[in-house]
Design an enzyme around this catalytic site. Structure first.
Site, PDB file in Angstrom:
ATOM      1  N   HIS A 150     -12.700   3.311  -0.108  1.00  0.00           N
ATOM      2  CA  HIS A 150     -12.541   2.240   0.894  1.00  0.00           C
ATOM      3  C   HIS A 150     -13.746   0.968   0.443  1.00  0.00           C
ATOM      4  O   HIS A 150     -13.839  -0.254   0.907  1.00  0.00           O
ATOM      5  CB  HIS A 150     -13.034   3.053   1.948  1.00  0.00           C
ATOM      6  CG  HIS A 150     -12.748   3.744   3.222  1.00  0.00           C
ATOM      7  ND1 HIS A 150     -12.954   4.521   2.914  1.00  0.00           N
ATOM      8  CD2 HIS A 150     -11.577   3.871   2.791  1.00  0.00           C
ATOM      9  CE1 HIS A 150     -12.448   5.876   4.141  1.00  0.00           C
ATOM     10  NE2 HIS A 150     -11.314   5.409   3.809  1.00  0.00           N
ATOM     11  N   GLU A 167      -8.350  -4.953   5.280  1.00  0.00           N
ATOM     12  CA  GLU A 167      -8.197  -4.434   3.990  1.00  0.00           C
ATOM     13  C   GLU A 167      -7.022  -5.525   3.193  1.00  0.00           C
ATOM     14  O   GLU A 167      -7.266  -6.441   1.758  1.00  0.00           O
ATOM     15  CB  GLU A 167      -7.490  -2.936   3.570  1.00  0.00           C
ATOM     16  CG  GLU A 167      -8.992  -2.683   4.163  1.00  0.00           C
ATOM     17  CD  GLU A 167      -8.624  -1.079   3.564  1.00  0.00           C
ATOM     18  OE1 GLU A 167      -8.579  -0.615   5.003  1.00  0.00           O
ATOM     19  OE2 GLU A 167      -9.317  -0.619   3.234  1.00  0.00           O
ATOM     20  N   ARG A 178     -11.784  15.679   7.159  1.00  0.00           N
ATOM     21  CA  ARG A 178     -11.974  16.485   6.152  1.00  0.00           C
ATOM     22  C   ARG A 178     -13.643  16.905   6.944  1.00  0.00           C
ATOM     23  O   ARG A 178     -14.581  16.163   7.090  1.00  0.00           O
ATOM     24  CB  ARG A 178     -12.595  15.255   4.999  1.00  0.00           C
ATOM     25  CG  ARG A 178     -10.985  14.862   4.872  1.00  0.00           C
ATOM     26  CD  ARG A 178     -11.429  13.690   3.411  1.00  0.00           C
ATOM     27  NE  ARG A 178     -10.122  13.337   2.986  1.00  0.00           N
ATOM     28  CZ  ARG A 178      -9.059  12.026   2.795  1.00  0.00           C
ATOM     29  NH1 ARG A 178     -10.901  10.270   3.769  1.00  0.00           N
ATOM     30  NH2 ARG A 178      -9.081  10.953   2.599  1.00  0.00           N
ATOM     31  N   ARG A 227      -2.721  -1.784  -3.317  1.00  0.00           N
ATOM     32  CA  ARG A 227      -4.050  -1.216  -3.720  1.00  0.00           C
ATOM     33  C   ARG A 227      -3.944  -0.115  -4.271  1.00  0.00           C
ATOM     34  O   ARG A 227      -2.933   0.702  -4.143  1.00  0.00           O
ATOM     35  CB  ARG A 227      -3.945  -0.448  -2.209  1.00  0.00           C
ATOM     36  CG  ARG A 227      -5.263   0.238  -1.577  1.00  0.00           C
ATOM     37  CD  ARG A 227      -4.402   1.095  -0.522  1.00  0.00           C
ATOM     38  NE  ARG A 227      -6.349   1.773  -0.560  1.00  0.00           N
ATOM     39  CZ  ARG A 227      -5.822   2.799   0.380  1.00  0.00           C
ATOM     40  NH1 ARG A 227      -4.992   3.755   1.481  1.00  0.00           N
ATOM     41  NH2 ARG A 227      -7.035   3.565   0.446  1.00  0.00           N
ATOM     42  N   ASN A 278       1.053  -1.036  -0.074  1.00  0.00           N
ATOM     43  CA  ASN A 278      -0.219   0.179  -0.169  1.00  0.00           C
ATOM     44  C   ASN A 278       0.763   1.062  -0.130  1.00  0.00           C
ATOM     45  O   ASN A 278       1.471   1.813   0.799  1.00  0.00           O
ATOM     46  CB  ASN A 278      -0.538  -0.109   1.377  1.00  0.00           C
ATOM     47  CG  ASN A 278      -1.871   0.607   1.170  1.00  0.00           C
ATOM     48  OD1 ASN A 278      -1.840   1.895   0.435  1.00  0.00           O
ATOM     49  ND2 ASN A 278      -3.180   1.324   2.780  1.00  0.00           N
TER      50      ASN A 278
END
Ligand code: AMP
Length: 413
Positions: free
Chosen positions: A195, A399, A256, A106, A12
């Protein structure tokens, strides 16, 4: 690929970091995990932990091969991946091992084209590059990670697993913004969602927890980490998700804003004289929980609330209010909801968030049992009372395992 090649290295690659895990798909065990941070800075940090095969425990006791941490200057992703290769080699798990079946990457943005994990060739890399304008922060780092890994093991299959792929099943009416169609299409403006690997994994695990096939359940997945997103999954297929063209849309997140009136952007330009980059920075880095109360860690926010801090309490209430709106909206989108699943750092650990998010939603069939909600565990579990019409679950996301599983399924066929 030889028959005993059952290992997958998951990479990743972020803008200044590389996270990695080596997994053995024979038994889904983790052989090593690590992280390189602050790539390109004065001092970078490496941490690497070899793990006992067949389990998740570090090899601390007998072998004395505990986690290793060190600081060094790592100039770029190429040096970073070489450092990863060296760390793995030191444990006899090097990239040259015949047991390594593939490397799974990823990749954040796969646009509309990549609906499935994909073996990477030149054409695939070109397409990921073409998507840089819609993922300027993420795709370039992913591309560098892929190129470097290819240079280290040119003969090994490299697979891209896209964050957006799970959401490509969204119907047009959920994926399109209500703006001029020609402008939207010319600039590939639509809702992609992110996601996706986590939403796919957690929705499937939730079905498993209910003892049902994914095709038979409708699930609302709430991935609440530092980034946060909700998705509505009907019979295993995503039909709506809260992130859009970029990960900025939707829930209140650590830094965010999530949903705001887009006119705030024009207002900031006209009234505050801010340019696009400044607004981008404001909404992505200085908003959400950190903008509201100065902290983005839910643990710290809860501690401040317990001490009577009003700003922290308001930030929490705004966070929960948005979450409830999405639970309500996705209940309407799905029509019938079988389960709501909480996952990621906040969702898996913050019992007060789970409790507050479903409080008052009894009419939607939702309730949380206080004792079950208070249990701390790494296992997927139900926290709703027996009588509740909708199951509420805590499902730890994974993940890396999902990326490794998808990668291995592709290359072992
Ligand atoms: P993630 O992005 O999934 O790694 O989630 C990171 C976030 O999870 C942190 O910023 C915290 O807000 C939250 N978090 C992690 N551990 C806990 C905990 N024990 N209690 C509450 N929130 C937590």
């Amino acid at each position: 690929m030889t028959a005993n090649a059952t290992r997958v290295l998951v990479l990743n690659s972020g803008s200044s970091s590389v996270k990695y895990q080596l997994l053995d798909m024979k038994d889904n065990s983790r052989l090593a995990v690590g992280l390189i941070e602050r790539i390109g800075e004065e001092t970078s940090r490496l941490s690497h932990t070899p793990l006992a095969a067949g389990g998740d425990g570090p090899l601390l006791a007998e072998g004395g091969r505990g986690g290793r941490e060190r600081e060094a200057r790592i100039a770029d992703h190429e040096e970073a991946l070489k450092a990863v290769a060296d760390e793995l080699s030191a444990d006899g798990l090097g990239l040259d091992s015949p047991e390594l079946a593939a490397i799974g990457h990823r990749v954040v943005h796969g646009g509309l084209k990549f609906t499935e994990p994909t073996v990477i060739d030149d054409a695939v890399l070109k397409e990921i590059e073409r998507l840089v304008p819609v993922a300027p922060l993420h795709n370039p780092a992913n591309i560098t990670g892929i190129r470097t890994a290819q240079a280290l093991r040119p003969d090994l299959p490299q697979v891209a697993v896209f964050d957006t792929a799970f959401h490509t099943t969204m119907p047009e009416h959920a994926a399109r913004y209500a703006i001029d169609v020609e402008t939207a299409d010319a600039h590939r403006i639509r809702r992609y969602g992110f996601h996706g690997t986590s939403h796919a994994y957690v929705s499937r695990k939730t079905a498993e927890l209910l003892g049902k096939a994914p095709e038979d359940v409708n699930v609302i997945v709430l991935h609440l980490g530092n980034g946060a997103s909700a998705s509505a999954v009907a019979g295993g297929r995503c039909v709506d998700t809260s992130m859009g063209l970029t990960p900025l849309e939707g829930l209140v997140m650590g830094t965010r804003s999530g949903d705001i009136d887009p006119a705030v952007v024009f207002h900031l330009k006209r009234v505050a004289g801010m340019d696009a980059d400044e607004v981008d920075e404001l909404l992505n880095k200085k908003s959400g929980l950190v903008g509201l109360c100065g902290d983005n860690d839910m643990r710290e926010i809860r501690r401040r609330i317990d001490e009577g801090d009003q700003r922290a309490a308001l930030a929490f209430d705004i966070y929960i209010h948005r979450l409830k709106k999405y639970i309500g909206a996705y209940s309407a989108v799905l029509g019938r909801v079988d389960a709501v699943a909480f996952t990621a750092g906040v969702g898996e650990n913050a019992a007060p968030v789970r409790e507050a998010a479903v409080l008052g939603l009894e009419e939607l069939g939702l309730a949380v049992d206080a004792d079950l909600n208070a249990v701390r565990s790494d296992e997927a579990r139900l926290i709703s009372p027996e009588y509740a019409r909708v199951a509420v679950a805590v499902v730890p996301t994974d993940e890396e395992l999902e990326i490794a599983g998808q990668t291995y399924a592709l290359v072992s066929n």
